[in-house]
Design a protein around this motif. Structure first.
Motif, PDB file in Angstrom:
ATOM      1  N   SER A 130       0.808  -1.225   0.000  1.00 32.82           N
ATOM      2  CA  SER A 130       0.000   0.000   0.000  1.00 32.82           C
ATOM      3  C   SER A 130       0.836   1.268   0.000  1.00 32.82           C
ATOM      4  CB  SER A 130      -0.910   0.011   1.225  1.00 32.82           C
ATOM      5  OG  SER A 130      -0.129   0.115   2.413  1.00 32.82           O
ATOM      6  N   ARG A 131       2.125   1.152   0.354  1.00 33.41           N
ATOM      7  CA  ARG A 131       3.047   2.281   0.456  1.00 33.41           C
ATOM      8  C   ARG A 131       2.703   3.202   1.622  1.00 33.41           C
ATOM      9  NH1 ARG A 131       7.212   0.694  -2.201  1.00 33.41           N
ATOM     10  NH2 ARG A 131       7.959   2.836  -2.533  1.00 33.41           N
ATOM     11  N   ARG A 132       1.788   2.765   2.501  1.00 29.42           N
ATOM     12  CA  ARG A 132       1.498   3.576   3.681  1.00 29.42           C
ATOM     13  C   ARG A 132       2.708   3.589   4.601  1.00 29.42           C
ATOM     14  NH1 ARG A 132      -3.364   1.852   7.035  1.00 29.42           N
ATOM     15  NH2 ARG A 132      -2.311  -0.152   6.836  1.00 29.42           N
ATOM     16  N   GLU A 133       2.869   4.682   5.315  1.00 35.40           N
ATOM     17  CA  GLU A 133       3.990   4.806   6.230  1.00 35.40           C
ATOM     18  C   GLU A 133       3.499   4.970   7.656  1.00 35.40           C
ATOM     19  OE1 GLU A 133       6.705   7.831   5.044  1.00 35.40           O
ATOM     20  OE2 GLU A 133       7.097   6.938   3.082  1.00 35.40           O
ATOM     21  N   GLY A 134       4.372   4.668   8.595  1.00 35.95           N
ATOM     22  CA  GLY A 134       4.041   4.789  10.009  1.00 35.95           C
ATOM     23  C   GLY A 134       5.287   4.610  10.847  1.00 35.95           C
ATOM     24  N   TYR A 135       5.080   4.352  12.122  1.00 34.61           N
ATOM     25  CA  TYR A 135       6.218   4.142  13.013  1.00 34.61           C
ATOM     26  C   TYR A 135       5.817   3.253  14.183  1.00 34.61           C
ATOM     27  CZ  TYR A 135       4.085   7.645  16.093  1.00 34.61           C
ATOM     28  OH  TYR A 135       3.216   8.332  16.900  1.00 34.61           O
ATOM     29  N   ILE A 136       6.827   2.680  14.836  1.00 31.87           N
ATOM     30  CA  ILE A 136       6.644   1.903  16.069  1.00 31.87           C
ATOM     31  C   ILE A 136       7.292   2.701  17.190  1.00 31.87           C
ATOM     32  CG2 ILE A 136       6.983  -0.341  17.181  1.00 31.87           C
ATOM     33  CD1 ILE A 136       7.675  -1.463  14.399  1.00 31.87           C
ATOM     34  N   ILE A 169       4.118  -0.001  20.094  1.00 33.54           N
ATOM     35  CA  ILE A 169       2.818   0.406  19.574  1.00 33.54           C
ATOM     36  C   ILE A 169       2.972   0.922  18.153  1.00 33.54           C
ATOM     37  CG2 ILE A 169       0.885   2.009  19.868  1.00 33.54           C
ATOM     38  CD1 ILE A 169       1.398   1.886  22.860  1.00 33.54           C
ATOM     39  N   VAL A 170       2.112   0.415  17.261  1.00 33.73           N
ATOM     40  CA  VAL A 170       2.189   0.744  15.837  1.00 33.73           C
ATOM     41  C   VAL A 170       1.252   1.900  15.513  1.00 33.73           C
ATOM     42  CG1 VAL A 170       1.790  -0.098  13.495  1.00 33.73           C
ATOM     43  CG2 VAL A 170       2.798  -1.605  15.208  1.00 33.73           C
ATOM     44  N   THR A 171       1.764   2.902  14.811  1.00 31.47           N
ATOM     45  CA  THR A 171       0.961   4.032  14.370  1.00 31.47           C
ATOM     46  C   THR A 171       1.133   4.206  12.871  1.00 31.47           C
ATOM     47  OG1 THR A 171       1.235   5.170  16.481  1.00 31.47           O
ATOM     48  CG2 THR A 171       0.540   6.501  14.606  1.00 31.47           C
ATOM     49  N   PHE A 172      -0.009   4.244  12.145  1.00 35.50           N
ATOM     50  CA  PHE A 172       0.014   4.541  10.719  1.00 35.50           C
ATOM     51  C   PHE A 172      -0.301   6.010  10.508  1.00 35.50           C
ATOM     52  CE2 PHE A 172      -0.583  -0.028  10.358  1.00 35.50           C
ATOM     53  CZ  PHE A 172       0.203  -0.327   9.260  1.00 35.50           C
ATOM     54  N   PHE A 173       0.306   6.602   9.482  1.00 34.22           N
ATOM     55  CA  PHE A 173      -0.001   7.973   9.121  1.00 34.22           C
ATOM     56  C   PHE A 173      -1.124   7.948   8.097  1.00 34.22           C
ATOM     57  CE2 PHE A 173       4.533   8.363  10.315  1.00 34.22           C
ATOM     58  CZ  PHE A 173       4.360   9.245  11.375  1.00 34.22           C
ATOM     59  N   ASP A 174      -2.189   8.688   8.398  1.00 38.39           N
ATOM     60  CA  ASP A 174      -3.316   8.806   7.468  1.00 38.39           C
ATOM     61  C   ASP A 174      -3.530  10.281   7.202  1.00 38.39           C
ATOM     62  OD1 ASP A 174      -5.565   8.351   5.939  1.00 38.39           O
ATOM     63  OD2 ASP A 174      -6.911   8.383   7.666  1.00 38.39           O
ATOM     64  N   GLU A 175      -2.992  10.755   6.073  1.00 42.14           N
ATOM     65  CA  GLU A 175      -3.029  12.166   5.721  1.00 42.14           C
ATOM     66  C   GLU A 175      -2.431  13.017   6.840  1.00 42.14           C
ATOM     67  OE1 GLU A 175      -7.009  13.142   4.780  1.00 42.14           O
ATOM     68  OE2 GLU A 175      -7.043  11.968   2.948  1.00 42.14           O
ATOM     69  N   GLY A 176      -1.293  12.534   7.344  1.00 45.02           N
ATOM     70  CA  GLY A 176      -0.587  13.293   8.360  1.00 45.02           C
ATOM     71  C   GLY A 176      -1.060  13.029   9.772  1.00 45.02           C
ATOM     72  N   LYS A 177      -2.071  12.161   9.958  1.00 42.55           N
ATOM     73  CA  LYS A 177      -2.588  11.885  11.292  1.00 42.55           C
ATOM     74  C   LYS A 177      -2.319  10.440  11.668  1.00 42.55           C
ATOM     75  CE  LYS A 177      -6.409  15.191  10.925  1.00 42.55           C
ATOM     76  NZ  LYS A 177      -7.868  15.368  11.050  1.00 42.55           N
ATOM     77  N   ALA A 178      -2.151  10.214  12.958  1.00 46.55           N
ATOM     78  CA  ALA A 178      -2.055   8.844  13.439  1.00 46.55           C
ATOM     79  C   ALA A 178      -3.456   8.252  13.441  1.00 46.55           C
ATOM     80  CB  ALA A 178      -1.471   8.818  14.842  1.00 46.55           C
ATOM     81  N   SER A 179      -3.550   6.930  13.368  1.00 46.30           N
ATOM     82  CA  SER A 179      -4.863   6.319  13.355  1.00 46.30           C
ATOM     83  C   SER A 179      -4.956   5.184  14.358  1.00 46.30           C
ATOM     84  CB  SER A 179      -5.196   5.801  11.951  1.00 46.30           C
ATOM     85  OG  SER A 179      -4.112   5.104  11.407  1.00 46.30           O
ATOM     86  N   ILE A 180      -6.173   4.938  14.849  1.00 51.01           N
ATOM     87  CA  ILE A 180      -6.398   4.018  15.954  1.00 51.01           C
ATOM     88  C   ILE A 180      -7.361   2.926  15.522  1.00 51.01           C
ATOM     89  CG2 ILE A 180      -7.283   3.872  18.314  1.00 51.01           C
ATOM     90  CD1 ILE A 180      -6.491   6.792  18.630  1.00 51.01           C
ATOM     91  N   PRO A 181      -7.109   1.663  15.879  1.00 50.30           N
ATOM     92  CA  PRO A 181      -7.937   0.562  15.416  1.00 50.30           C
ATOM     93  C   PRO A 181      -9.219   0.401  16.206  1.00 50.30           C
ATOM     94  CG  PRO A 181      -6.193  -0.269  16.780  1.00 50.30           C
ATOM     95  CD  PRO A 181      -5.974   1.199  16.665  1.00 50.30           C
ATOM     96  N   GLU A 182     -10.190  -0.231  15.581  1.00 47.32           N
ATOM     97  CA  GLU A 182     -11.462  -0.500  16.228  1.00 47.32           C
ATOM     98  C   GLU A 182     -11.275  -1.385  17.452  1.00 47.32           C
ATOM     99  OE1 GLU A 182     -15.794  -2.457  15.093  1.00 47.32           O
ATOM    100  OE2 GLU A 182     -14.266  -2.144  13.576  1.00 47.32           O
ATOM    101  N   GLN A 183     -10.292  -2.297  17.422  1.00 48.57           N
ATOM    102  CA  GLN A 183     -10.096  -3.212  18.541  1.00 48.57           C
ATOM    103  C   GLN A 183      -9.778  -2.484  19.831  1.00 48.57           C
ATOM    104  OE1 GLN A 183      -8.924  -3.485  15.508  1.00 48.57           O
ATOM    105  NE2 GLN A 183      -8.486  -5.576  14.892  1.00 48.57           N
ATOM    106  N   ALA A 186     -10.989   0.452   6.879  1.00 48.83           N
ATOM    107  CA  ALA A 186     -10.439   0.793   5.564  1.00 48.83           C
ATOM    108  C   ALA A 186      -9.058   1.397   5.676  1.00 48.83           C
ATOM    109  CB  ALA A 186     -11.376   1.742   4.823  1.00 48.83           C
ATOM    110  N   GLY A 187      -8.248   0.845   6.569  1.00 54.20           N
ATOM    111  CA  GLY A 187      -6.870   1.272   6.694  1.00 54.20           C
ATOM    112  C   GLY A 187      -6.685   2.550   7.481  1.00 54.20           C
ATOM    113  N   ARG A 188      -7.671   2.955   8.302  1.00 57.57           N
ATOM    114  CA  ARG A 188      -7.567   4.214   9.020  1.00 57.57           C
ATOM    115  C   ARG A 188      -7.181   4.021  10.480  1.00 57.57           C
ATOM    116  NH1 ARG A 188     -11.425   7.281  10.021  1.00 57.57           N
ATOM    117  NH2 ARG A 188     -13.120   5.814   9.851  1.00 57.57           N
ATOM    118  N   ARG A 189      -7.745   3.083  11.169  1.00 52.64           N
ATOM    119  CA  ARG A 189      -7.532   2.995  12.599  1.00 52.64           C
ATOM    120  C   ARG A 189      -6.606   1.834  12.924  1.00 52.64           C
ATOM    121  NH1 ARG A 189     -12.905   4.411  11.627  1.00 52.64           N
ATOM    122  NH2 ARG A 189     -13.454   6.410  12.536  1.00 52.64           N
ATOM    123  N   SER A 190      -5.328   2.134  13.130  1.00 57.19           N
ATOM    124  CA  SER A 190      -4.347   1.064  13.232  1.00 57.19           C
ATOM    125  C   SER A 190      -3.316   1.260  14.341  1.00 57.19           C
ATOM    126  CB  SER A 190      -3.612   0.923  11.892  1.00 57.19           C
ATOM    127  OG  SER A 190      -4.528   0.779  10.851  1.00 57.19           O
TER     128      SER A 190
END
Length: 355
Positions: free
Chosen positions: A95-101, A106-120, A159-163
């Motif tokens: 997907s070429r999505r980027e993030g950091y640990i 704890i894993v954080t994905f960048f979604d348009e410059g924002k971190a995202s949190i999973p439903e779980q 949809a790849g937002r809350r991770s």
């Protein structure tokens, strides 16, 4: 005939001993890596590539004493080889999505410059990815990075937002002098409904991560946890000067209202101008709204210190669980401790008309 049988028996025994000698090392080393590649300690942590039998590989992060802190919870990613500013950056190959640990795994994905949190997270469970069982190190864009691959990785929800996976506060082992002890005890008593107890535990998890977000300068998490229309109210003690230049005896408190965007811009400047920030909580209390389901108020005392500034005050947070995917903060207020004579002066959920 007997002599032949004896020779064959002796041969069979020798063969068994040889097989035992051949397989024993493999059995005793089962689960242990056959080789390790170390990428150097950075900020007290080191990425280590472990190669197992069958050429399977995985990555772990160790502290500067060689103790495993956590296994890298990613697959199908290109990963940096060292921590930079408390973050181990990565990019998904597909997907070429980027993030950091972060430093806790704890894993954080960048979604348009924002971190995202999973439903779980909202349900109190973790959402970390499965440990990689195949990996290879490689160079890309002139920067050392590890590639973690393998099938069966968990897909982030929404949809790849809350991770983002929030670490769980261990209710049973909280010390009596911990800020969360009283609230943790309420949850463990079993007198709350299952949903109410789960939400309160989630609030504890988020508030601990919220506290550490200021100390680690995790602006991405803060952007995500505050709603877009969040109301930020900050109190300041104002001492009015008389014409002769002396201050009057009774100071007053002036309250400034900020939007989320203003507050985040202010925090970004604060993080950039301070090398160290420390935040401590005490007097933690959770109140559920009596009529509105999913609305909770949290009051606590916060002691803040940084290179250039320190304060002591009372914090109020209005949490909303009506979006099942994740809780958000709608209101944040801060009052200086010097303006609070008793508990009745502290802003709480009763001070807001939410109907």
């Amino acid at each position: 005939m007997k002599k032949t049988i004896s020779i064959l028996s002796a041969f069979a025994i020798l063969l068994c001993l040889w097989l035992v000698a051949l397989w024993l090392p493999a059995l005793t080393d089962e689960g242990k890596p056959q080789s390790e590649t170390r990428y150097g300690v950075s900020e007290g942590l080191e990425l280590v590539e472990q190669t197992f039998a069958g050429k399977e590989k995985k990555y772990v992060v160790e502290d500067d004493r060689g103790n495993v802190v956590f296994a890298v919870p990613l697959r199908g990613c290109i990963i940096d080889t060292r921590y930079r500013g408390g973050r181990l950056r990565f990019r998904e190959e597909g997907s070429r999505r980027e993030g950091y640990i972060d430093r806790q795994g704890i894993v954080t994905f960048f979604d348009e410059g924002k971190a995202s949190i999973p439903e779980q997270v909202a349900t109190g469970t973790t959402a970390r990815f499965a440990t990689s069982d195949e990996a290879s190190a490689r160079q890309e864009y002139g920067e050392a990075s590890g590639s973690l691959s393998g099938g069966g990785a968990s897909k982030p929800s929404g949809a790849g937002r809350r991770s983002l996976s929030i670490s769980q506060v261990p209710l049973k082992t909280i010390a009596k002098d911990h800020a969360f002890f009283k609230e943790a005890s309420k949850i463990l008593q079993g007198k709350l409904t299952e949903q109410d107890a789960k939400r309160r535990h989630t609030i504890l998890n988020y508030c601990e991560h919220l506290r550490s977000a200021y100390t680690t300068k995790d602006i991405d998490f803060l952007r995500q946890v505050f709603s877009d229309k969040a109301l930020i109210i900050v109190g300041n003690v104002v001492k009015t000067a008389t014409t002769d230049g002396k201050c009057i005896a009774e100071p007053r408190v002036s309250y400034a209202i900020h939007s989320k965007q203003q507050y985040m811009a202010r925090l970004t400047k604060v993080f950039a101008s301070n090398s160290k920030i420390d935040v401590k909580f005490s007097g933690f209390r959770i109140l559920r709204h009596p009529t509105m389901d999913g609305i909770y108020g949290v009051t606590l005392r916060q002691r803040y210190s940084s290179d250039r500034y320190s304060d002591d005050g009372y914090l109020f947070l209005l949490w909303d669980f009506t979006d099942k995917s994740m809780p958000v903060i709608h209101v944040r207020t801060w009052q200086p401790a010097s303006s609070v004579a008793d508990g009745a002066d502290v802003i709480s959920i009763q001070d807001f008309n939410l109907q």
